[in-house]
Scaffold this active site. Structure first.
Site, PDB file in Angstrom:
ATOM      1  N   HIS A  77     -26.639 -23.112  13.284  1.00 47.87           N
ATOM      2  CA  HIS A  77     -26.720 -22.579  14.642  1.00 47.87           C
ATOM      3  C   HIS A  77     -25.629 -21.535  14.822  1.00 47.87           C
ATOM      4  CE1 HIS A  77     -28.054 -22.819  18.854  1.00 47.87           C
ATOM      5  NE2 HIS A  77     -26.804 -22.462  19.132  1.00 47.87           N
ATOM      6  N   ASP A 155     -30.841 -29.991  28.546  1.00 48.94           N
ATOM      7  CA  ASP A 155     -30.213 -28.764  28.045  1.00 48.94           C
ATOM      8  C   ASP A 155     -31.097 -27.552  28.293  1.00 48.94           C
ATOM      9  OD1 ASP A 155     -28.212 -27.235  26.361  1.00 48.94           O
ATOM     10  OD2 ASP A 155     -30.066 -26.898  25.249  1.00 48.94           O
ATOM     11  N   ARG A 162     -27.796 -21.248  33.130  1.00 50.44           N
ATOM     12  CA  ARG A 162     -26.559 -20.597  32.668  1.00 50.44           C
ATOM     13  C   ARG A 162     -26.796 -19.125  32.365  1.00 50.44           C
ATOM     14  NH1 ARG A 162     -25.164 -23.319  27.516  1.00 50.44           N
ATOM     15  NH2 ARG A 162     -23.475 -21.790  27.437  1.00 50.44           N
ATOM     16  N   SER A 177     -24.225 -27.963  24.701  1.00 49.79           N
ATOM     17  CA  SER A 177     -25.581 -27.449  24.479  1.00 49.79           C
ATOM     18  C   SER A 177     -25.948 -27.485  22.997  1.00 49.79           C
ATOM     19  CB  SER A 177     -25.685 -26.016  25.013  1.00 49.79           C
ATOM     20  OG  SER A 177     -26.947 -25.458  24.730  1.00 49.79           O
ATOM     21  N   LYS A 181     -28.458 -30.710  21.017  1.00 53.92           N
ATOM     22  CA  LYS A 181     -29.722 -30.344  20.344  1.00 53.92           C
ATOM     23  C   LYS A 181     -29.684 -30.703  18.862  1.00 53.92           C
ATOM     24  CE  LYS A 181     -29.973 -25.946  21.584  1.00 53.92           C
ATOM     25  NZ  LYS A 181     -29.200 -25.455  22.723  1.00 53.92           N
TER      26      LYS A 181
END
Length: 415
Positions: A77, A155, A162, A177, A181
């Protein structure tokens, strides 16, 4: 509600139950967008304790389905950056080398691009059922999907808010966040690319280190191996910024037709993930990554993935506008925040929660930091229906008579 916000402001730690009341209430529409915006803005200004972060990660995870931890799953990520298309390059490389890799990605957040938007721009289906998700993984060896309604739905809802309320750069919210996930999706090993600089959500090394260490701590609580790369984002990553425009650069790199900072970073990421997954030395892993690109297997895997998920690679860009250099000198920097904002204004990103994206909008940079620039050289090509002031684009290019030393894009690796 106001009482809990005041507690946050006074740094009086909220209990698990109080945080659950706020955030689960938002998911169940008992807390409004306006009320949650006040909560998010307060967190941005005053922060959260580690206990509050751990509580919220757990609340986010338990808001939906949780996939069983799979020791064979490795995930990656990025915290988001301008021109960041590493997922679309790294995953095919790994899948072509026998590493099964499943990833749930997001849409654009502010002026930083989203992997899902890039894939949707070429028709790739990312809204997959659980069955489709695992079928793709089994048949192709890789799968990328949007966040399902059932996985961390809290989320998903907070993330969208956001994006349009100026609350994207809170370090605790970023950590919550990402890690909720990753843990809910079942990966046992996770590589996190923490961007630092003008075009990133985190703009300084101190906050980036804090974010990296916080996510590693969260990972340990859930028995996950987390490695964080801290990478520079003062300059855009690669040359293409947009959606379908970025896919064109992905194709060039996987075909071994392009060498730039993006190519270098993707090879390093892929080698590190291969080492984490298979236990190879860095040298062994890098040799396999290089082979996967040069022998065409990584590009073939990308094509297989795109077609399997219903996409196509016929990309036809509209006419463009050229931005030309007005002076000679050395290009020391391309301000990634300015470039990202310009790309968003061209139509490649969202200003409001429900904005539609122009998938063919964006920028192709024709120069790189360190280049010797002559007057009249093409600096960039702009695509999109929206009119942009040429001077605003030109101001993003720092051209000087004095040449600045370029830093390595990888600043640190934290384990």
């Amino acid at each position: 509600m106001n009482f809990l916000i005041e507690k946050l402001k006074e740094k009086n730690e909220l209990s698990y139950e109080e945080l659950e009341h706020l955030f689960k209430g938002y998911l169940e529409n008992k807390v409004t967008d306006e009320e949650m915006t006040k909560v998010l803005k307060t967190i941005c200004k005053y922060g959260l304790s580690e206990n509050e972060v751990f509580s919220l990660v757990d609340i986010f995870i338990k808001s939906g389905d949780v996939l069983e931890e799979n020791p064979d799953f490795i995930d990656k990520h990025s915290t988001g950056g301008v021109g960041d298309k590493t997922t679309l390059i790294v995953l095919p490389i790994l899948a072509s080398l026998g590493v099964k890799i499943a990833k749930m990605s997001g849409k654009a957040l502010g002026y930083t691009g989203g992997t899902i938007d890039k894939l949707n721009s070429i028709g790739v289906k990312t809204d997959l059922t659980k069955e489709e998700f695992y079928t793709c993984l089994e048949d192709v060896g890789m799968v990328i999907s949007s966040q399902t309604d059932n996985l961390c739905p809290l989320d998903k809802k907070v993330y969208a808010l956001r994006d349009v309320t100026g609350t994207t750069n809170s370090v605790p919210l970023i950590a919550i966040s990402i890690m909720s996930k990753k843990i809910a999706s079942g990966a046992s090993k996770i590589l996190l690319d923490v961007k630092i600089g003008k075009g990133a959500l985190v703009d300084n090394l101190k906050d980036a280190r804090y974010l990296a260490n916080l996510m590693i701590k969260i990972g340990k609580k859930y028995n996950r191996e987390v490695v964080c790369m801290l990478t520079e984002m003062d300059n855009p990553l690669g040359s293409n910024i947009g959606n379908s425009i970025e896919v064109l650069e992905v194709i060039d790199i996987l075909k071994n037709n392009k060498q730039n900072n993006l190519t270098y970073l993707c090879k390093e990421m892929a080698a590190l993930m291969l080492s984490m997954s298979k236990g190879y030395s860095k040298e062994e892993a890098m040799a396999q990554v290089e082979d996967a690109i040069t022998n065409g297997k990584a590009y073939d895997k990308f094509c297989e993935f795109v077609y399997h998920q219903g996409g196509n690679l016929e990309i036809n860009l509209p006419d463009c506008e050229y931005i030309l250099a007005k002076r000679y000198g050395y290009l020391n920097e391309i301000d990634s925040r300015k470039i990202g904002t310009i790309s968003m204004n061209l139509g490649a990103g969202r200003k409001e929660k429900d904005d539609e994206i122009d998938y063919n909008a964006g920028i192709i940079l024709k120069v790189e930091p360190g280049d010797d620039i002559k007057e009249g050289d093409i600096l960039a090509k702009l695509y999109g229906k929206n009119k942009i002031d040429e001077d605003d684009v030109y101001d993003a290019f720092n051209i000087s008579l004095f040449k600045k030393k370029q830093n390595d894009i990888i600043l640190e690796i934290i384990k």
